[in-house]
Design a protein around this motif. Structure first.
Motif, short mmCIF file in Angstrom:
data_model
loop_
_atom_site.label_atom_id
_atom_site.label_comp_id
_atom_site.label_asym_id
_atom_site.label_seq_id
_atom_site.Cartn_x
_atom_site.Cartn_y
_atom_site.Cartn_z
N ASP A 280 24.63 29.31 4.72
CA ASP A 280 25.71 29.23 3.95
C ASP A 280 26.36 27.84 3.95
O ASP A 280 26.91 27.80 2.74
CB ASP A 280 26.78 30.30 4.67
CG ASP A 280 26.51 31.73 4.06
OD1 ASP A 280 25.79 32.17 3.28
OD2 ASP A 280 26.89 32.64 4.89
N GLY A 285 23.77 27.17 -2.90
CA GLY A 285 24.40 26.46 -3.77
C GLY A 285 24.05 24.90 -3.85
O GLY A 285 24.38 24.10 -4.92
N GLU A 302 15.47 38.48 -7.14
CA GLU A 302 16.30 38.16 -7.92
C GLU A 302 17.51 37.16 -7.69
O GLU A 302 17.85 37.27 -6.56
CB GLU A 302 16.95 39.49 -8.85
CG GLU A 302 16.11 40.32 -9.49
CD GLU A 302 15.74 39.87 -10.89
OE1 GLU A 302 15.86 38.91 -11.33
OE2 GLU A 302 15.07 40.96 -11.76
N GLN A 303 17.91 36.43 -8.55
CA GLN A 303 19.23 35.74 -8.65
C GLN A 303 20.31 36.78 -8.09
O GLN A 303 20.49 37.88 -8.44
CB GLN A 303 19.70 35.00 -9.69
CG GLN A 303 18.82 33.81 -10.07
CD GLN A 303 19.45 32.72 -9.32
OE1 GLN A 303 19.78 32.77 -8.22
NE2 GLN A 303 18.54 31.61 -9.51
N ALA A 304 21.08 36.27 -6.79
CA ALA A 304 22.26 37.19 -6.50
C ALA A 304 23.39 36.40 -6.42
O ALA A 304 23.42 35.17 -6.36
CB ALA A 304 21.87 37.64 -5.13
N PRO A 305 24.39 37.04 -6.80
CA PRO A 305 25.81 36.22 -7.04
C PRO A 305 26.32 35.45 -5.66
O PRO A 305 26.66 34.06 -5.89
CB PRO A 305 26.73 37.13 -7.52
CG PRO A 305 26.24 38.36 -7.95
CD PRO A 305 24.69 38.42 -7.40
N GLU A 306 25.95 35.82 -4.49
CA GLU A 306 26.10 35.42 -3.44
C GLU A 306 25.33 34.03 -3.07
O GLU A 306 25.84 33.38 -2.07
CB GLU A 306 26.31 36.15 -2.12
CG GLU A 306 24.81 36.58 -1.94
CD GLU A 306 24.23 37.97 -2.37
OE1 GLU A 306 23.72 38.79 -1.85
OE2 GLU A 306 24.89 38.52 -3.60
N LYS A 308 24.77 31.75 -5.17
CA LYS A 308 25.27 30.47 -5.89
C LYS A 308 24.27 29.57 -6.54
O LYS A 308 24.43 28.45 -6.67
CB LYS A 308 26.18 29.78 -4.99
CG LYS A 308 27.38 30.40 -4.32
CD LYS A 308 28.04 29.72 -3.39
CE LYS A 308 29.25 30.55 -2.53
NZ LYS A 308 29.73 29.46 -1.39
N GLY A 309 23.31 30.06 -7.27
CA GLY A 309 22.32 29.46 -7.85
C GLY A 309 21.08 29.30 -6.91
O GLY A 309 20.05 28.93 -7.72
N ARG A 311 17.82 30.56 -5.03
CA ARG A 311 16.99 31.82 -4.91
C ARG A 311 15.95 32.03 -3.93
O ARG A 311 15.37 30.97 -3.40
CB ARG A 311 16.10 31.88 -6.23
CG ARG A 311 15.44 33.21 -6.58
CD ARG A 311 14.83 33.20 -8.21
NE ARG A 311 14.31 34.27 -8.53
CZ ARG A 311 14.02 34.53 -9.59
NH1 ARG A 311 14.32 33.60 -10.55
NH2 ARG A 311 13.50 35.61 -9.96
N HIS A 334 17.94 44.52 -1.94
CA HIS A 334 17.98 43.47 -3.04
C HIS A 334 16.91 43.61 -4.37
O HIS A 334 15.88 43.99 -4.12
CB HIS A 334 17.67 42.08 -2.42
CG HIS A 334 18.36 41.66 -1.19
ND1 HIS A 334 19.94 41.58 -1.12
CD2 HIS A 334 17.98 41.52 -0.06
CE1 HIS A 334 20.22 41.34 -0.11
NE2 HIS A 334 19.36 41.38 0.96
#
Length: 379
Positions: A280, A285, A302-306, A308-309, A311, A334
């Protein structure tokens, strides 16, 4: 090549050493000596960038790709068994390499099953790495896994200095690239398309945490130096693509689970909570991909919002699988573009300045032939 190089058989019990199948583990005397040294205030130092291992004079390393703006990378993990399964996957990789040559490989940890090497001269390096990979004559950037740092039980991650044998082996092998426990590689060296940041989060993820050794602690010297190095290395990287390489995944649909929930355990720190915080704070990100092994599966999440870009990709099925049948996943799993938990295999990553293309090949263990199960531009 450049980058930052920041700094077999059963064992009889003679009273000092534990009896188990496979390679021998750390002896009780060694274990207690290590704890006693720590208690006495002696530093048990891991080979970090400041102690980067030079190559022996009589060894010529295979070169990393040095020209052009395209790079093809083999992604393989959890391979080091020396079994027929490992050889079958290697046979399939050799066949692929003849058709479409690789420029380099990433070995995503658990390089020497079941308990890691006992010295730099351990014959396991030949049996479980060099011999199976004969003819795959390109550099293999290697990651340390929990089995490479075993103490009392295979895979407990509790004797971190065992991993230093793998670092020192860098001096002796044309293929094996691990100049320190964490490091980076820019490909090509000038105007790099990609920089791989090879990380060592084993001190944070060990099933036997390094409780008696402040140097390896969550906020100890080794991890603090790695954090500072990684922040600086990512910030200064001129590469188009920035990719973190670890053994332990951040997100994972396999039985080991996500960082912070490893093995489904609520117990800190062995649930990987400190691994999650590390990702984190220093990776999410900031890097485009996290490439991991640990789970014996092939996962393209897949890309996940948490994220932050960033993968998550898992390639840990180069010699073992989770089980013989497809895995039933809970509703909370996921989303994935591809995942297999019952097939051996490897991945192929093609990088260019404007694209990342990923292919997943599964391997028939009987014939050593591969089938492309997934192929897509992921960025």
């Amino acid at each position: 090549m450049s980058g930052s190089a920041p700094g077999g058989g059963n064992v009889r019990d003679h009273g000092d050493r534990l009896d188990r199948g496979g390679s021998s583990g750390i002896g009780r005397r060694e274990l207690l000596t290590g704890a006693a040294a720590a208690a006495a205030g002696l530093t048990l130092v891991g080979l970090s960038p400041a102690q980067a291992v030079p190559v022996a004079e009589d060894v010529t390393k295979f070169a990393f790709p040095s020209g052009g703006d395209r790079v093809r990378v083999l992604l393989t993990g959890d391979a080091g068994t020396g079994t027929r399964s490992q050889w079958a996957v290697a046979d399939a990789i050799r066949a692929f390499h003849r058709r479409e040559p690789f420029g380099m490989a990433l070995g995503l940890g658990d390089n020497i099953y079941e308990s890691g090497p006992n010295s730099t001269e351990d014959p396991q390096f030949a049996e479980k790495f060099e011999n199976p990979n004969t003819g795959l004559d390109f550099p293999w950037a290697m990651v340390l896994g929990n089995h490479d740092n075993s103490s009392v039980f295979p895979g407990d991650g509790g004797w971190l200095l065992r991993g230093d044998h793998e670092v020192r082996y860098h001096a002796n092998s044309p293929r094996w690239w691990m100049p320190s426990r964490y490091y980076s590689v820019r490909v090509p060296e000038h105007n790099p398309v990609v920089e791989f940041f090879v990380l060592d989060v084993n001190p944070l993820a060990a099933y036997l945490p390094p409780l008696f050794t402040p140097y390896w602690a969550v906020d100890g010297q080794f991890m603090n130096e790695q954090r500072a190095w990684l922040d600086r290395a990512i910030a200064e990287s001129p590469a188009t693509w920035k990719i973190a390489c670890t053994h332990h995944p951040y997100l994972n649909n396999g039985p080991h689970g996500d960082a912070g929930h490893y093995e489904g355990l609520p117990i800190e720190p062995i649930n990987g909570v400190h691994v999650k915080r590390f990702f984190d704070d220093h990776v999410i990100g900031r890097c485009h991909l996290i490439l991991s092994g640990h789970d014996h599966s092939l996962q393209v999440l897949e890309q996940a919002p948490e994220m932050k870009g960033t993968r998550q990709i898992v390639s840990g099925a180069a010699a073992k699988t989770v089980g013989p049948q497809p895995r039933d996943l809970p509703d909370t799993a996921h989303n994935a573009q591809f995942q297999s938990f019952h097939q051996l295999g490897f991945m192929v990553l093609d990088l260019a300045p404007g694209s990342l293309d990923l292919r997943v090949h599964t391997v028939d263990p009987a014939s050593g032939t591969s089938t492309e199960e997934f192929g897509r531009r992921i960025a």
